[in-house]
Design a protein around this motif. Structure first.
Motif, PDB file in Angstrom:
ATOM      1  N   GLU A   1      -1.822   0.005   8.878  1.00  0.00           N
ATOM      2  CA  GLU A   1      -0.508   0.627   8.659  1.00  0.00           C
ATOM      3  C   GLU A   1      -0.340   1.905   9.481  1.00  0.00           C
ATOM      4  O   GLU A   1       0.752   2.185   9.973  1.00  0.00           O
TER       5      GLU A   1
ATOM      6  N   PHE B   1      -4.017  12.771  -2.411  1.00  0.00           N
ATOM      7  CA  PHE B   1      -3.719  12.223  -1.084  1.00  0.00           C
ATOM      8  C   PHE B   1      -5.016  11.763  -0.424  1.00  0.00           C
ATOM      9  O   PHE B   1      -6.042  12.411  -0.557  1.00  0.00           O
ATOM     10  N   GLY B   2      -4.907  10.673   0.310  1.00  0.00           N
ATOM     11  CA  GLY B   2      -6.050  10.208   1.094  1.00  0.00           C
ATOM     12  C   GLY B   2      -7.225   9.818   0.227  1.00  0.00           C
ATOM     13  O   GLY B   2      -8.338  10.268   0.423  1.00  0.00           O
ATOM     14  N   MET B   3      -6.966   8.981  -0.750  1.00  0.00           N
ATOM     15  CA  MET B   3      -8.018   8.601  -1.693  1.00  0.00           C
ATOM     16  C   MET B   3      -9.004   7.639  -1.060  1.00  0.00           C
ATOM     17  O   MET B   3      -8.915   7.271   0.081  1.00  0.00           O
TER      18      MET B   3
ATOM     19  N   GLY C   1      -4.372  10.191   8.457  1.00  0.00           N
ATOM     20  CA  GLY C   1      -4.560   9.198   7.399  1.00  0.00           C
ATOM     21  C   GLY C   1      -3.712   9.502   6.174  1.00  0.00           C
ATOM     22  O   GLY C   1      -3.253   8.596   5.483  1.00  0.00           O
ATOM     23  N   MET C   2      -3.507  10.788   5.907  1.00  0.00           N
ATOM     24  CA  MET C   2      -2.660  11.175   4.772  1.00  0.00           C
ATOM     25  C   MET C   2      -1.188  11.204   5.168  1.00  0.00           C
ATOM     26  O   MET C   2      -0.330  11.554   4.356  1.00  0.00           O
ATOM     27  N   ARG C   3      -0.941  10.914   6.449  1.00  0.00           N
ATOM     28  CA  ARG C   3       0.417  10.725   6.967  1.00  0.00           C
ATOM     29  C   ARG C   3       1.272  11.998   6.851  1.00  0.00           C
ATOM     30  O   ARG C   3       2.439  11.941   6.441  1.00  0.00           O
TER      31      ARG C   3
ATOM     32  N   PHE D   1      -5.097  -0.072   5.362  1.00  0.00           N
ATOM     33  CA  PHE D   1      -4.581   1.292   5.572  1.00  0.00           C
ATOM     34  C   PHE D   1      -4.611   1.661   7.060  1.00  0.00           C
ATOM     35  O   PHE D   1      -3.665   2.233   7.592  1.00  0.00           O
TER      36      PHE D   1
ATOM     37  N   LEU E   1       0.855  -1.192   0.000  1.00  0.00           N
ATOM     38  CA  LEU E   1       0.000   0.000   0.000  1.00  0.00           C
ATOM     39  C   LEU E   1       0.883   1.232   0.000  1.00  0.00           C
ATOM     40  O   LEU E   1       1.932   1.254   0.630  1.00  0.00           O
ATOM     41  N   ARG E   2       0.441   2.277  -0.688  1.00  0.00           N
ATOM     42  CA  ARG E   2       1.234   3.499  -0.695  1.00  0.00           C
ATOM     43  C   ARG E   2       0.838   4.374   0.496  1.00  0.00           C
ATOM     44  O   ARG E   2      -0.353   4.617   0.726  1.00  0.00           O
ATOM     45  N   ILE E   3       1.844   4.823   1.238  1.00  0.00           N
ATOM     46  CA  ILE E   3       1.612   5.595   2.461  1.00  0.00           C
ATOM     47  C   ILE E   3       0.689   6.781   2.208  1.00  0.00           C
ATOM     48  O   ILE E   3       0.876   7.527   1.250  1.00  0.00           O
ATOM     49  N   GLY E   4      -0.320   6.921   3.060  1.00  0.00           N
ATOM     50  CA  GLY E   4      -1.229   8.054   2.967  1.00  0.00           C
ATOM     51  C   GLY E   4      -2.329   7.850   1.934  1.00  0.00           C
ATOM     52  O   GLY E   4      -3.051   8.788   1.626  1.00  0.00           O
ATOM     53  N   CYS E   5      -2.455   6.621   1.400  1.00  0.00           N
ATOM     54  CA  CYS E   5      -3.429   6.334   0.344  1.00  0.00           C
ATOM     55  C   CYS E   5      -3.291   7.370  -0.770  1.00  0.00           C
ATOM     56  O   CYS E   5      -4.219   8.102  -1.103  1.00  0.00           O
TER      57      CYS E   5
ATOM     58  N   TYR F   1       8.510  12.693   2.364  1.00  0.00           N
ATOM     59  CA  TYR F   1       8.529  11.342   1.793  1.00  0.00           C
ATOM     60  C   TYR F   1       7.946  11.359   0.391  1.00  0.00           C
ATOM     61  O   TYR F   1       8.407  10.673  -0.514  1.00  0.00           O
ATOM     62  N   GLN F   2       6.899  12.155   0.221  1.00  0.00           N
ATOM     63  CA  GLN F   2       6.285  12.346  -1.102  1.00  0.00           C
ATOM     64  C   GLN F   2       5.569  13.682  -1.028  1.00  0.00           C
ATOM     65  O   GLN F   2       5.203  14.131   0.044  1.00  0.00           O
TER      66      GLN F   2
END
Ligand code: SF4
Ligand code: SF4
Lengths: 86, 384, 167
Positions: free
Chosen positions: B221, B206-208, B95-97, B218, A3-7, B195-196
């Motif tokens: 994680e 982000f956060g789809m 959630g979007m980290r 998710f 899974l990609r972090i943060g969706c 990180y991105q």
């Protein structure tokens, strides 16, 4: 696939989800009688009626749910709902 | 070098030295002095940051979330109703980290309206995925901001954090604080390495949307990242100690627990008063100690169980109430000590700014040793 | 609160740990407020309000009568009261020494405004001996600049000498 972090993903992924499969009737547009008023594209709840190069309109049947609202509003009666053969 | 200053000013000064690139906050008592100071610093070009003025806390944190996703180090501060208004964005930020650091000048929640201190606001967001640190004095408040950025931005973690300090009791108190210089902060806290990030040339969402096939994973994680934050905190806290001589490598801090029969457990500024009370009780021959929970999320259950191994009675001071259930900290301490045979009692105390004196702490210890607890402490029954 | 902060700051400048905080509430100039100060040779951890003060400062004498400003004071305590007419003896607990000083007039003469924080700070320093003149002046000069610093230092020194003469 991890899974990609943060969706997170590239945009536009909602298009992958084709939502038109459950339709019973499909709209058939007649460009010959169309007055190009644009009512059909304005009211379509799926936002799936596109303008063609000629300025008339056509549905994207990948997403059209067959609700018939476009037929209801068309002032020229250019749209006809037709039973779809599956 | 110790300098004499207000707690809120110490926060603004240390935030400045953490070099945030975007600050968005909405003023609310008792957080106001922090954002006033920061707005002034931005206006004076002391910080090279964008200060986004917004019309609500919801917008403040939304602006921070977007700025963080775009790759900026961001900062916000709020309290009480303001944090409540951020509820939705808090969950999204975690959630979007996004490694957002936000100061909470802890205050009670209405109704009834109260501007005074307890910890109901941040504790009510305990399930949101934000790390939560609690400071016992203004030195710790300043230090924990630096540590928070380091932990949050660690690529093993990538989560936002609340740095909580008690509203008024710390935010409006003047006391000596030692602030590291800009060079020292720079040496401890390198520039943000996202990180991105959002980039117009290579767009990302982000956060789809996650279908039932993915949502659970998710959430798993995010939960795992919180647990990794424990190690990251220990590392960052140890490094801080090596550089500044104040060690934060422990998630919980024991005080005179070595041979204690009864242990108090608390978070935040009440620990200072409790330490003085413990000293007095020790002087009177009573074996009492204190455990200060420095990090409430992730919850250091194992560390608490280890620290309290030798005691027979535990009294938890809860400056919050999970209405219909009891104090949030007490509930979790009980779970951490389940099966240990230790008697754990919970006391709802210091709500809405009610002052706590050393004798109140001693009274709580008396109650716990008599086996009376799981109650509101000091209820004024005459007004009920 | 400003007076409390300045006194704690001056004490800190004098080499001890100190703490100043308001009785948490409305921050509006003129609203009746309390603020507290602690000094210690060790780091101060206690956060509760002060219930048994060694010293009190009363900035507005009209409070006397409305509230028991001497509450919790014991013999040996010192009270500094800003007043023109010191006629409240009945309320003073036994053994508490009272210094009455007309800080409003001094402030008006030295600063031109009836803000008594720095004047009362000078009186406090002289009455209690907790703060020396040098750290007091240093504290004032780092809080105020230019002629405002000079004026405030003068106001504080005048009160210091006045009370010092009486002590
Ligand atoms: S039938 Fe409904 S969904 Fe399909 S094009 Fe017409 S309005 Fe849109
Ligand atoms: S509503 Fe009818 S007439 Fe108007 S654009 Fe659509 S198809 Fe043509």
């Amino acid at each position: 696939m991890a899974l990609r972090i943060g969706c997170v993903a590239p945009p536009g992924r909602a298009l992958d989800n084709k939502t038109g499969a459950w339709r019973v009737f499909k709209p058939v547009f007649d460009p010959e009688t169309c007055s190009k008023c644009g009512m059909c594209t304005t009211v379509c709840p799926e936002g799936c009626v596109r303008e063609t190069e000629e300025g008339t309109f056509e549905p994207d049947l990948d997403y059209c749910k067959g609700c018939g609202i476009c037929e209801e509003v068309c002032p020229k009666k250019s749209i006809r709902m037709e039973k779809e053969e599956k | 070098m110790l300098e004499f200053m207000e707690g809120s000013h110490a926060v603004a000064e240390i935030v400045k030295r953490c070099r945030p690139q975007v600050i968005a906050a909405y003023p609310i008592t008792p957080q106001t002095h922090i954002v006033e100071d920061l707005a002034q610093m931005v206006a004076n070009c002391e910080i090279d940051a964008e200060y986004i003025t917004v019309e609500s806390e919801f917008s403040a944190l939304s602006a921070c979330l977007g700025a963080s996703a775009a790759g900026s180090r961001v900062y916000s501060a709020t309290t009480s109703q303001g944090l409540a208004l951020m509820f939705e964005v808090c969950f999204n930020a975690a959630g979007m980290r996004q490694p957002i650091v936000m100061t909470i000048a802890n205050r009670s929640l209405g109704a009834p309206l109260s501007i005074w201190n307890d910890q109901q606001d941040s504790i009510s967001l305990r399930d949101s995925g934000w790390l939560q640190f609690y400071a016992q004095d203004n030195q710790e408040t300043a230090d924990l901001h630096m540590i928070a950025y380091k932990v949050c931005e660690d690529h093993d973690v990538l989560l936002p954090a609340f740095v909580c300090f008690d509203g008024f009791i710390l935010s409006h108190t003047y006391e000596p604080v030692s602030l590291p210089t800009q060079e020292e902060v720079d040496a401890y806290l390198p520039a943000f390495n996202p990180y991105q990030r959002l980039d117009a040339a290579a767009p990302l969402s982000f956060g789809m949307y996650a279908t039932p096939e993915y949502y659970t994973e998710f959430r798993y994680e995010i939960d795992q990242a919180l647990y990794r934050a424990k190690d990251a905190f220990v590392r960052a806290g140890r490094e801080f100690g090596e550089q500044f001589g104040r060690d934060y490598s422990a998630l919980v801090e024991g005080y005179r627990l070595e041979d204690a029969d009864t242990a108090l457990v608390a978070m935040g500024s009440i620990c200072g008063t409790a330490k003085d009370a413990v000293d007095e009780m020790r002087a009177a021959g009573r074996k009492v100690g204190l455990l200060n929970i420095r990090m409430f999320r992730p919850f250091p259950a194992q560390e608490i169980a280890d620290a309290l191994k030798g005691v027979s009675t535990v009294a938890v001071l809860d400056k919050n109430i999970s209405l219909g259930s009891g104090g949030a900290v007490g509930t979790e301490v009980k779970a951490a000590l389940y099966g240990s045979g230790i008697s754990v009692y919970d006391y709802i105390i210091a709500l809405g700014g009610r002052d706590v004196r050393k004798r109140d702490i001693a009274a709580v210890v008396d109650l716990a040793e008599k086996g009376e607890g799981d109650m509101f402490y000091g209820l004024r029954t005459e007004v009920l | 609160m400003t007076a409390a902060e300045l006194i704690a700051f001056a004490a800190f400048e004098g080499g001890v740990f100190s703490q100043a905080f308001p009785a948490f509430g409305v921050e509006r100039r003129g609203a009746p407020v309390q603020a507290f100060v602690r000094f210690s040779d060790e780091k101060i951890r206690l956060r509760s309000q002060v219930y048994e003060p060694d010293y009190i400062i009363v900035q507005d004498p009209t409070l006397i009568g409305d509230v028991d400003v001497f509450m919790g004071m014991e013999a040996g305590g010192i009270a500094i009261i800003n007043t023109e007419k010191p006629d409240f003896d009945a309320m003073v607990p036994k053994g508490v020494k009272v210094y009455a000083i007309d800080a409003t007039t001094i402030a008006l003469e030295e600063l031109g405004v009836p803000i008594t924080n720095t004047t009362l700070m000078g009186a406090f320093a002289a009455a209690t001996g907790e703060i020396q003149l040098e750290p007091l002046e240093h504290a004032l000069r780092s809080r105020f600049s230019g002629s405002m610093a000079d004026k405030n230092v003068r106001a504080a020194e005048r009160a210091y000498n006045l009370v010092g003469g009486a002590a």
